[in-house]
Design an enzyme around this catalytic site. Sequence first.
Site, PDB file in Angstrom:
ATOM      1  N   ASP A  99      -6.393   1.755   8.077  1.00 13.64           N
ATOM      2  CA  ASP A  99      -5.037   2.295   7.962  1.00 13.64           C
ATOM      3  C   ASP A  99      -5.114   3.818   7.926  1.00 13.64           C
ATOM      4  O   ASP A  99      -6.213   4.390   7.986  1.00 13.64           O
ATOM      5  CB  ASP A  99      -4.341   1.725   6.721  1.00 13.64           C
ATOM      6  CG  ASP A  99      -5.056   2.079   5.413  1.00 13.64           C
ATOM      7  OD1 ASP A  99      -5.596   3.193   5.304  1.00 13.64           O
ATOM      8  OD2 ASP A  99      -5.065   1.248   4.491  1.00 13.64           O
ATOM      9  N   ARG A 120      -3.603  -5.092   8.065  1.00 17.60           N
ATOM     10  CA  ARG A 120      -4.599  -4.098   8.488  1.00 17.60           C
ATOM     11  C   ARG A 120      -5.727  -4.757   9.267  1.00 17.60           C
ATOM     12  O   ARG A 120      -6.175  -4.246  10.298  1.00 17.60           O
ATOM     13  CB  ARG A 120      -5.161  -3.382   7.262  1.00 17.60           C
ATOM     14  CG  ARG A 120      -4.231  -2.375   6.644  1.00 17.60           C
ATOM     15  CD  ARG A 120      -4.839  -1.776   5.403  1.00 17.60           C
ATOM     16  NE  ARG A 120      -4.947  -2.747   4.324  1.00 17.60           N
ATOM     17  CZ  ARG A 120      -5.903  -2.767   3.414  1.00 17.60           C
ATOM     18  NH1 ARG A 120      -6.871  -1.886   3.455  1.00 17.60           N
ATOM     19  NH2 ARG A 120      -5.902  -3.659   2.448  1.00 17.60           N
ATOM     20  N   ASP A 177       0.840  -1.192   0.000  1.00 19.83           N
ATOM     21  CA  ASP A 177       0.000   0.000   0.000  1.00 19.83           C
ATOM     22  C   ASP A 177       0.881   1.250   0.000  1.00 19.83           C
ATOM     23  O   ASP A 177       2.030   1.214   0.456  1.00 19.83           O
ATOM     24  CB  ASP A 177      -0.905   0.022   1.232  1.00 19.83           C
ATOM     25  CG  ASP A 177      -1.998  -1.026   1.164  1.00 19.83           C
ATOM     26  OD1 ASP A 177      -2.484  -1.292   0.051  1.00 19.83           O
ATOM     27  OD2 ASP A 177      -2.358  -1.577   2.219  1.00 19.83           O
ATOM     28  N   TYR A 198       6.882  -8.554   8.592  1.00 23.15           N
ATOM     29  CA  TYR A 198       6.568  -7.128   8.658  1.00 23.15           C
ATOM     30  C   TYR A 198       6.919  -6.553  10.019  1.00 23.15           C
ATOM     31  O   TYR A 198       6.900  -7.253  11.045  1.00 23.15           O
ATOM     32  CB  TYR A 198       5.069  -6.890   8.437  1.00 23.15           C
ATOM     33  CG  TYR A 198       4.523  -7.326   7.109  1.00 23.15           C
ATOM     34  CD1 TYR A 198       4.536  -6.468   6.005  1.00 23.15           C
ATOM     35  CD2 TYR A 198       3.965  -8.592   6.946  1.00 23.15           C
ATOM     36  CE1 TYR A 198       4.014  -6.866   4.792  1.00 23.15           C
ATOM     37  CE2 TYR A 198       3.439  -9.003   5.731  1.00 23.15           C
ATOM     38  CZ  TYR A 198       3.463  -8.134   4.661  1.00 23.15           C
ATOM     39  OH  TYR A 198       2.951  -8.536   3.454  1.00 23.15           O
TER      40      TYR A 198
END
Length: 259
Positions: A99, A197, A56, A85
Site C-alpha cells: 500500500d 492489499r 488502515d 470496497y
Amino acid sequence: MDPVGLPDTVSRELPPQDTGRIFLIDKPAGPTSFAMVRGLRRVLGLKKVGHAGTLDPFASGLLILCAGRSATRLIPRFMDGDKEYLATLCLGVETTTLDPEGSVTNRCEVGRRDAAEIERVLARFRGGMLQTPPAFSALKHMGKPLYHYARRGITIVKEPREVKISVLERTDGDQDIIGDECLLRLRVVCSKGTYIRSLAADIGSSLGCGAYLKELRRTRSGCFSLDGSLSGDVLRSGNDCQQVLNAAMSIEEACNLLQ
C-alpha cells in the site's frame, strides 16, 4: 437484506443506565481507526468504545463504532458479513506494505494492457481461493500484530485462509491501459477476512507488472452502508456533541438489521 444506513432519528441522550449505541462513521483517509474511537470517547465522555473492523490509515469509508458495554458485546456480530470496497491499484509499482505507506521495492514498465487481458486476470480471482495474510497486517501472532514483527525485519508467515470474492469488476470503464504507473479502479465484494492489499498485489503480479493498493474506500460492511453515516471529521473536531448524538443508532435498531 439490502444495505441500509442510519434511520432518520431525533436527538438522543445517552443515559448512564443505557449507553449502548452504534455509530456509522465515514472515516477520512489519514487518521487511524483508533483515532476515531478516541474521538467518540471524548465526545460522549465514555471509555467503553470500540470498532467493528479496522481500516488502515490510508483507507477511508465505513467504520462501525460501538459505544457502551451492551454495544461493544455485539462487535463480533457486526464484523460478520461480506464487505464492499472501491479500490484503486497503481500498476507498475510494488511496495513493502502493498500500500502507499510502504517503501517502493520495484518499478516495472506497464506498457499496454488491453481490456480483454485485464478481464481475464480479474476472472481468476472471482470465487473462492486461499489467501496468505500480508506481513504488514493487524493479525496477531503470540499476542502481537504481524506488523510489529515486520517493522523489525521479522517475517511471520501465517497459514493461507479461504476467502471468497463474489464481485470483482472495473469501475473505470473497459478501455485499455497504457503508460507507466497506471491506475486500475475496481469494485470488490468479498468475505470477511479478505486482504484487499494482497488482492491488489496478486492482480499486479498476474498482469506481469506488479501493483500496490493506492486507495481504498469501504462502502459496506454486512447490512450497514455509508448511507446516512457521520463524517469522521466531526469526531476529530469534537465540537458538536449534539450532531454526534443525533447520529446514534440504538442496539434494537442495529439488531433488527442483522436479522
